[in-house]
Design a protein around this motif. Structure first.
Motif, PDB file in Angstrom:
ATOM      1  N   GLY A  56       0.808  -1.213   0.000  1.00  0.00           N
ATOM      2  CA  GLY A  56       0.000   0.000   0.000  1.00  0.00           C
ATOM      3  C   GLY A  56       0.840   1.261   0.000  1.00  0.00           C
ATOM      4  N   THR A  57       0.169   2.393  -0.139  1.00  0.00           N
ATOM      5  CA  THR A  57       0.838   3.684  -0.085  1.00  0.00           C
ATOM      6  C   THR A  57       1.029   4.106   1.369  1.00  0.00           C
ATOM      7  OG1 THR A  57      -1.242   4.938  -0.073  1.00  0.00           O
ATOM      8  CG2 THR A  57      -0.321   4.342  -2.230  1.00  0.00           C
ATOM      9  N   ARG A  58       1.847   5.120   1.584  1.00  0.00           N
ATOM     10  CA  ARG A  58       2.032   5.628   2.933  1.00  0.00           C
ATOM     11  C   ARG A  58       0.716   6.169   3.495  1.00  0.00           C
ATOM     12  NH1 ARG A  58       6.721   6.181   5.656  1.00  0.00           N
ATOM     13  NH2 ARG A  58       7.064   4.305   4.451  1.00  0.00           N
ATOM     14  N   ALA A  59      -0.112   6.748   2.636  1.00  0.00           N
ATOM     15  CA  ALA A  59      -1.415   7.238   3.076  1.00  0.00           C
ATOM     16  C   ALA A  59      -2.304   6.081   3.533  1.00  0.00           C
ATOM     17  CB  ALA A  59      -2.095   8.023   1.955  1.00  0.00           C
ATOM     18  N   ASP A  60      -2.271   4.957   2.795  1.00  0.00           N
ATOM     19  CA  ASP A  60      -3.038   3.764   3.186  1.00  0.00           C
ATOM     20  C   ASP A  60      -2.576   3.258   4.553  1.00  0.00           C
ATOM     21  OD1 ASP A  60      -4.463   3.709   0.783  1.00  0.00           O
ATOM     22  OD2 ASP A  60      -2.999   2.402  -0.188  1.00  0.00           O
ATOM     23  N   GLN A  61      -1.259   3.174   4.716  1.00  0.00           N
ATOM     24  CA  GLN A  61      -0.690   2.672   5.964  1.00  0.00           C
ATOM     25  C   GLN A  61      -1.101   3.551   7.139  1.00  0.00           C
ATOM     26  OE1 GLN A  61       3.357   2.883   4.735  1.00  0.00           O
ATOM     27  NE2 GLN A  61       3.176   1.158   3.329  1.00  0.00           N
ATOM     28  N   SER A  62      -0.997   4.872   6.959  1.00  0.00           N
ATOM     29  CA  SER A  62      -1.338   5.800   8.034  1.00  0.00           C
ATOM     30  C   SER A  62      -2.821   5.741   8.377  1.00  0.00           C
ATOM     31  CB  SER A  62      -0.951   7.229   7.629  1.00  0.00           C
ATOM     32  OG  SER A  62      -1.255   8.136   8.655  1.00  0.00           O
ATOM     33  N   ARG A  63      -3.669   5.642   7.346  1.00  0.00           N
ATOM     34  CA  ARG A  63      -5.114   5.615   7.574  1.00  0.00           C
ATOM     35  C   ARG A  63      -5.529   4.381   8.374  1.00  0.00           C
ATOM     36  NH1 ARG A  63      -8.679   2.697   5.235  1.00  0.00           N
ATOM     37  NH2 ARG A  63      -7.293   2.179   3.484  1.00  0.00           N
ATOM     38  N   VAL A  64      -5.037   3.209   7.962  1.00  0.00           N
ATOM     39  CA  VAL A  64      -5.434   1.979   8.650  1.00  0.00           C
ATOM     40  C   VAL A  64      -4.836   1.940  10.056  1.00  0.00           C
ATOM     41  CG1 VAL A  64      -5.385  -0.534   8.590  1.00  0.00           C
ATOM     42  CG2 VAL A  64      -5.659   0.747   6.467  1.00  0.00           C
ATOM     43  N   ASN A  65      -3.595   2.394  10.192  1.00  0.00           N
ATOM     44  CA  ASN A  65      -2.972   2.463  11.509  1.00  0.00           C
ATOM     45  C   ASN A  65      -3.805   3.336  12.452  1.00  0.00           C
ATOM     46  OD1 ASN A  65      -0.431   2.128  13.279  1.00  0.00           O
ATOM     47  ND2 ASN A  65      -0.669   4.356  13.206  1.00  0.00           N
ATOM     48  N   SER A  66      -4.256   4.471  11.935  1.00  0.00           N
ATOM     49  CA  SER A  66      -5.079   5.384  12.734  1.00  0.00           C
ATOM     50  C   SER A  66      -6.393   4.721  13.131  1.00  0.00           C
ATOM     51  CB  SER A  66      -5.341   6.672  11.942  1.00  0.00           C
ATOM     52  OG  SER A  66      -6.163   7.550  12.670  1.00  0.00           O
ATOM     53  N   GLU A  67      -7.035   4.021  12.212  1.00  0.00           N
ATOM     54  CA  GLU A  67      -8.305   3.347  12.507  1.00  0.00           C
ATOM     55  C   GLU A  67      -8.122   2.283  13.584  1.00  0.00           C
ATOM     56  OE1 GLU A  67     -10.481   1.880   9.149  1.00  0.00           O
ATOM     57  OE2 GLU A  67     -10.083   3.674   7.952  1.00  0.00           O
ATOM     58  N   PHE A  68      -7.014   1.538  13.505  1.00  0.00           N
ATOM     59  CA  PHE A  68      -6.743   0.487  14.488  1.00  0.00           C
ATOM     60  C   PHE A  68      -6.634   1.083  15.890  1.00  0.00           C
ATOM     61  CE2 PHE A  68      -3.913  -2.107  17.062  1.00  0.00           C
ATOM     62  CZ  PHE A  68      -4.362  -3.399  16.841  1.00  0.00           C
ATOM     63  N   HIS A  69      -5.808   2.121  16.025  1.00  0.00           N
ATOM     64  CA  HIS A  69      -5.586   2.710  17.345  1.00  0.00           C
ATOM     65  C   HIS A  69      -6.793   3.503  17.832  1.00  0.00           C
ATOM     66  CE1 HIS A  69      -1.456   1.390  17.879  1.00  0.00           C
ATOM     67  NE2 HIS A  69      -1.234   1.707  16.609  1.00  0.00           N
ATOM     68  N   HIS A  70      -7.506   4.157  16.919  1.00  0.00           N
ATOM     69  CA  HIS A  70      -8.719   4.867  17.317  1.00  0.00           C
ATOM     70  C   HIS A  70      -9.726   3.891  17.935  1.00  0.00           C
ATOM     71  CE1 HIS A  70      -8.879   9.140  16.508  1.00  0.00           C
ATOM     72  NE2 HIS A  70      -8.220   8.977  15.379  1.00  0.00           N
ATOM     73  N   LEU A  71      -9.912   2.752  17.283  1.00  0.00           N
ATOM     74  CA  LEU A  71     -10.872   1.770  17.793  1.00  0.00           C
ATOM     75  C   LEU A  71     -10.428   1.231  19.144  1.00  0.00           C
ATOM     76  CD1 LEU A  71     -13.388   0.051  17.541  1.00  0.00           C
ATOM     77  CD2 LEU A  71     -12.106  -1.529  16.061  1.00  0.00           C
ATOM     78  N   MET A  72      -9.143   0.949  19.273  1.00  0.00           N
ATOM     79  CA  MET A  72      -8.658   0.397  20.533  1.00  0.00           C
ATOM     80  C   MET A  72      -8.840   1.398  21.677  1.00  0.00           C
ATOM     81  SD  MET A  72      -5.044  -1.508  21.374  1.00  0.00           S
ATOM     82  CE  MET A  72      -4.012  -0.029  21.382  1.00  0.00           C
ATOM     83  N   TYR A  73      -8.470   2.659  21.458  1.00  0.00           N
ATOM     84  CA  TYR A  73      -8.569   3.634  22.548  1.00  0.00           C
ATOM     85  C   TYR A  73     -10.010   4.080  22.787  1.00  0.00           C
ATOM     86  CZ  TYR A  73      -3.561   3.602  22.741  1.00  0.00           C
ATOM     87  OH  TYR A  73      -2.259   3.184  22.888  1.00  0.00           O
ATOM     88  N   HIS A  74     -10.863   3.892  21.803  1.00  0.00           N
ATOM     89  CA  HIS A  74     -12.283   4.183  22.017  1.00  0.00           C
ATOM     90  C   HIS A  74     -12.868   3.257  23.074  1.00  0.00           C
ATOM     91  CE1 HIS A  74     -16.225   5.771  21.126  1.00  0.00           C
ATOM     92  NE2 HIS A  74     -16.688   4.560  20.906  1.00  0.00           N
ATOM     93  N   LEU A  75     -12.279   2.066  23.206  1.00  0.00           N
ATOM     94  CA  LEU A  75     -12.745   1.106  24.202  1.00  0.00           C
ATOM     95  C   LEU A  75     -12.527   1.589  25.631  1.00  0.00           C
ATOM     96  CD1 LEU A  75     -11.399  -2.197  22.609  1.00  0.00           C
ATOM     97  CD2 LEU A  75     -13.806  -1.543  22.821  1.00  0.00           C
ATOM     98  N   SER A  76     -11.696   2.615  25.805  1.00  0.00           N
ATOM     99  CA  SER A  76     -11.445   3.121  27.157  1.00  0.00           C
ATOM    100  C   SER A  76     -12.719   3.661  27.794  1.00  0.00           C
ATOM    101  CB  SER A  76     -10.390   4.233  27.124  1.00  0.00           C
ATOM    102  OG  SER A  76     -10.929   5.423  26.538  1.00  0.00           O
ATOM    103  N   GLY A  77     -13.685   4.062  26.955  1.00  0.00           N
ATOM    104  CA  GLY A  77     -14.926   4.611  27.477  1.00  0.00           C
ATOM    105  C   GLY A  77     -14.768   5.997  28.062  1.00  0.00           C
ATOM    106  N   ASN A  78     -13.603   6.609  27.854  1.00  0.00           N
ATOM    107  CA  ASN A  78     -13.310   7.938  28.387  1.00  0.00           C
ATOM    108  C   ASN A  78     -13.004   8.878  27.229  1.00  0.00           C
ATOM    109  OD1 ASN A  78     -12.109  10.249  29.518  1.00  0.00           O
ATOM    110  ND2 ASN A  78     -11.279   9.107  31.252  1.00  0.00           N
TER     111      ASN A  78
END
Length: 209
Positions: A124-146
């Protein structure tokens, strides 16, 4: 939803899009942001672009230089180290809630995003890598409930983009992030908070996004 609320939502969305462009390496530390270019790139009005830039100034992702304009903030080595240390405190503090809240559907979505990142790392492109990386971490930290903690985590992550370090400094760093994602998944599946804390700390201190 009132028109005022819609406008506020649009402004926040535009600020997020510009921040994501900085996050993915589209703009580097010290680079000037021309408002007319942003209007065209993001199909936005001059007023909306200015409002979004002012919001990013407050978050210290960019800086305003009187009589010159806006540029991506430049972060010195000491400040970058302080940001990383603070990120470790904030992001590992979220771990107990993340482990307690994760469920099968969320694990499945995280697994899908980890596989998407693996594919993006290969071809993938660097933009693809950054976008998916961001989605992964956003979802994980959203689980904090805070939501306040979540917002602070992402403000810190965005602010660190002003350093002279690239999104992934080498191909090996990219592959290491890929391995970390899968290891984080294993820790979540095992409900192993200590292991997840260790992985997040290493991820940050090695300056992986």
């Amino acid at each position: 939803m009132t028109s005022v609320m819609r406008k506020r939502k649009q402004k926040r969305a535009l600020a997020g899009e510009i921040a994501e462009a900085i996050r993915s390496g589209g703009y580097r530390g010290g680079e000037w942001l021309r408002q007319i270019d942003l209007e065209e790139k993001f199909s936005a009005t001059r007023f909306d672009v200015r409002a979004a830039l002012d919001e990013l100034v407050v978050l210290k992702a960019i800086e305003h230089v009187p009589n010159r304009g806006y540029r991506v903030a430049e972060i010195d080595t000491a400040t970058l180290r302080h940001i990383r240390e603070t990120r470790v405190v904030m992001e590992t503090a979220a771990v107990p809630n993340i482990v307690a809240a994760v469920d099968a559907p969320t694990l499945a979505r995280l697994r899908d995003l980890a596989e998407q990142f693996s594919a993006a790392a290969r071809e993938g492109t660097r933009a693809d890598q950054s976008r998916v990386n961001s989605e992964f971490h956003h979802l994980m930290y959203h689980l904090s409930g805070n939501p306040v903690m979540e917002e602070m985590i992402w403000n810190l992550r965005d602010r660190s983009r002003g350093s002279n370090v690239t999104v992934w400094i080498s191909h090996e760093a990219l592959l290491r992030s890929d391995r970390d994602h899968h290891a984080m998944l294993e820790a979540l599946e095992a409900r192993d908070a200590a292991r997840l804390t260790e992985l997040i700390s290493g991820h940050i201190l090695r300056n992986d996004p």
